[in-house]
Design an enzyme around this catalytic site. Sequence first.
Site, mmCIF file in Angstrom:
data_model
loop_
_atom_site.group_PDB
_atom_site.id
_atom_site.type_symbol
_atom_site.label_atom_id
_atom_site.label_comp_id
_atom_site.label_asym_id
_atom_site.label_seq_id
_atom_site.Cartn_x
_atom_site.Cartn_y
_atom_site.Cartn_z
ATOM 1 N N GLU A 292 0.874 -1.188 0.000
ATOM 2 C CA GLU A 292 0.000 0.000 0.000
ATOM 3 C C GLU A 292 0.900 1.224 0.000
ATOM 4 O O GLU A 292 1.752 1.366 0.872
ATOM 5 C CB GLU A 292 -0.924 -0.039 1.212
ATOM 6 N N CYS A 326 -1.721 9.278 4.053
ATOM 7 C CA CYS A 326 -1.758 8.885 2.650
ATOM 8 C C CYS A 326 -3.044 9.390 2.016
ATOM 9 O O CYS A 326 -3.115 9.602 0.817
ATOM 10 C CB CYS A 326 -1.638 7.377 2.523
#
Length: 521
Positions: A292, A326
């Site tokens: 990720e 993020c």
Amino acid sequence: MATTLDRITPFKNEPVKSFADPADVAAMEAALEEVKASFGRFYPLVIDAERVETKKRIRSLNPAAPSEIVGETASASADDAQRAIDAAQRAFEGWREVPARERAEFLFKAAAAIRERRFLYDALLVYEVGKSWPEADADLAEAIDFLEFYGREMLRYAQPQPVTPIAGEENELVYIPLGVGAVIPPWNFAAAIMIGMSSAAIVAGNTVVLKPSSDSAIIAAWFVDLMHELGLPPGVLNFLPGSGSEIGDLIVAHPKVRFISFTGSKEVGLHINELAAKPEKGQRWIKRVVAEMGGKDAIIVAADADLDAAVEGVAVSAFGFQGQKCSACSRAIVEEPLYDAFLEKLRERVAKITVGDPSRRGTYMGPVINAKALETISKYIDVGKSEGRLVAGGKRREGDGYFLEPTVIADISPNARIAQEEIFGPVLAVIKARDFNDALAIANGTEFGLTGSVYTSDEKKIERATDEFFVGNLYFNRKSTGAMVGAHPFGGFNMSGTDSKAGGRDYLLLYLQAKTVSRKV
Ligand code: NAP
Ligand code: MG
């Protein structure tokens, strides 16, 4: 017939503390004192539940006051990494046989223990990574959610799985673990992601070598100690702090490592993916990589948006935890008719953001994580100033801490560097769109695809964005941050990663393999 699942309450999200309750405030103040008194403590490696000292050490500094050493961990050598992988491999033989119910129990117990020590963990995050009180508590609440959610998910996967009946046969499908996993988390959700990835791997019956981020290794040491306090068998969770560039490749490439669970930057994620793809001598499997990675998340403000709500959503998405999520909004894409009014209101809103010591209650923005981040982000601010018009911020705050002002740069072209590259700090690029078509094209015009949000009151725009805005997590009329476990399974498209959907029903499958057993009767 009653199943084990019947005795478990349905999953619900752990409430995040707002610190409006004076009792919470007092408890947090006391915890901050207590953690401060433990500053400088040394945390060894933990291999096979044994504590291992090393000559080399890693210092975890308080980014708000970098002369303060929050703690020191050992720093693993190549030999230590080898021993940790060996220990995990030995432990796997026993752990894989432990019933799912017992493995899940460790996660439920860990959740309960963290709830009890919540303020201490909160305080540690404030000091170790510079989170404000509510941001720290949200990180812990998410960690608790992952433990509760993945525990329940493992019980679900351990149930008989549906297969189509065939006359003359008894068929079943069972999920079994993979083996030894390398878990490599980032520092930004220092509790949630580290605990989420580790606990998913463990509950599925795998064993783990946890290489924490060098910026947040102390919270990982606390978690590993906690799991051993709760009786987790030796070797199931090994604590291997060390420099990513020194021991990372060794762990990733090791032939006995079956999978790598990584969250972090695109650069490191792609490097890991490449390295893991190459079989080593003696390796008997294709490694599984969950990676990720970064984002360049956009909020579209349509011409028909509720302007105040949009300004608020952009401000908190861009500057919460200093823009170091993020999911942070790093591009505001505004339709032309609202552009000037949006900028003016945003400037006023940003002027109200307090930047300062996050250990003080009420501070909204703390420091960025480390000196290198301060330098990189500052360089991006300079680039941004040459690419557009500085509307707010742009400067470092006085003092030793790594404080930056919330920075807004307007009139940015969609292909400018600060509109394309992940900055990972409190810098927002504002881009003007001719219309909604243009806004969608700009939003999709990066290599990333993690989160996105649209402020609009037009159902047609909602439909179009639902179809065309290419991100793993799309929101309407709310901020782009703050995904909740279970409700918003999380993971991105394109260079944002493998779309693993952490906190969702598919996630544990990444740590399992299915075996079909068919018997003629
Ligand atoms: P990072 O620099 O990529 O580091 C992540 C982890 O990888 C750290 O533990 C790091 O260890 C380790 N590492 C570094 N080099 C390695 C190598 N060669 N082999 C193996 N491991 C290595 O990222 P970060 O600065 O910690 O985190 C910020 C990034 O994470 C941002 O890009 C953000 O968007 C992304 N992120 C993504 C998600 C998501 O769900 N998509 C969530 C959170 C964060 P060291 O610390 O020792 O270098
Ligand atoms: Mg630190």
